[in-house]
Design an enzyme around this catalytic site. Sequence first.
Site, PDB file in Angstrom:
ATOM      1  N   ARG A  18      42.265  77.982  -8.254  1.00 49.58           N
ATOM      2  CA  ARG A  18      42.537  78.406 -10.280  1.00 49.58           C
ATOM      3  C   ARG A  18      42.023  77.128 -11.146  1.00 49.58           C
ATOM      4  NH1 ARG A  18      47.319  80.008 -12.315  1.00 49.58           N
ATOM      5  NH2 ARG A  18      47.203  81.517 -13.879  1.00 49.58           N
TER       6      ARG A  18
ATOM      7  N   LYS B 239      48.738  70.774 -12.962  1.00 48.91           N
ATOM      8  CA  LYS B 239      50.367  70.741 -12.247  1.00 48.91           C
ATOM      9  C   LYS B 239      51.218  69.452 -12.680  1.00 48.91           C
ATOM     10  CE  LYS B 239      50.464  74.586 -11.750  1.00 48.91           C
ATOM     11  NZ  LYS B 239      49.726  75.813 -10.626  1.00 48.91           N
TER      12      LYS B 239
END
Length: 286
Positions: A265, A231
């Site tokens: 995840r 991210k």
Amino acid sequence: MNASPSPSVPAAGSAGADVLRTLLERPVPAVMGVLNVTPDSFSDGGRFVAPEQALARARAMVADGVDIIDIGAESTRPYTGAQPVTAADELTRLEPVLAGIVALGVPVSIDSMKAEVAAFALDQGVAVVNDVWGLQRDAAMAPLVAARGVPVIVMHNRDTADPSIDIVTDMKTFFLRSLDIAAKAGIAREKIVLDPGIGFGKTAEQSMIALARLRELDMFGLPILVGASRKRFIASVSPSEPKERLAGSIAAHLIAAQRGARIIRTHDVAETLQALRVAHAIESKQ
């Protein structure tokens, strides 16, 4: 068009509940592998659109020891620029590969905010629904999940980031709303997993705050999934492109595990598994 729960399709409640229970009973957080069959996902867009590429990627994750595969056919890009697609588009991308991936024998979750897509995936043997809008975008999603009796991942999201708000307070309010929707639809509470939605509707600072204050979500008494993989907040600390953020992803995920996350995840299954196992082994020596 949104799918309504079909009474002719048997509920997958017991199987889905068993999948979630198995994932959560492991001493080390379960690892969910990301599989995007999309042309525009922020990290690996286009790499796995072709069915043979998607299946090869799924097999590689299974070989790496993945606990559950999360397949998505619409890029939700956790910043800006995601191009909405129709349910028909998602189904076109999923139909050639989904049954083959389910047949690999590892539990599969469907990453979609559309009930019609989720219903198709459940018909193919998918065990978990992963809704990046926390049951709040498609009114048919909660009734579908309830009718099928499957676990659901409820993710926090916002249309835009607002740096002026307390993001954890916003997450709590959002989850209360999602849990009310779930309860009214008849979704069993023990089948719900919460996801703080790292990067979604959040500034880089807010994503890090969400991770740092993850324990505040313990108030709900529900398992937490964290997906910080590659991210952008990582680049705010250490400038990097998505594929250069493995170390930052692992750092974030280890902190999330220390703060109670039970499912991680990630795009990088083998490396994440190794990091989680080593951290657990060290902590167990105390």
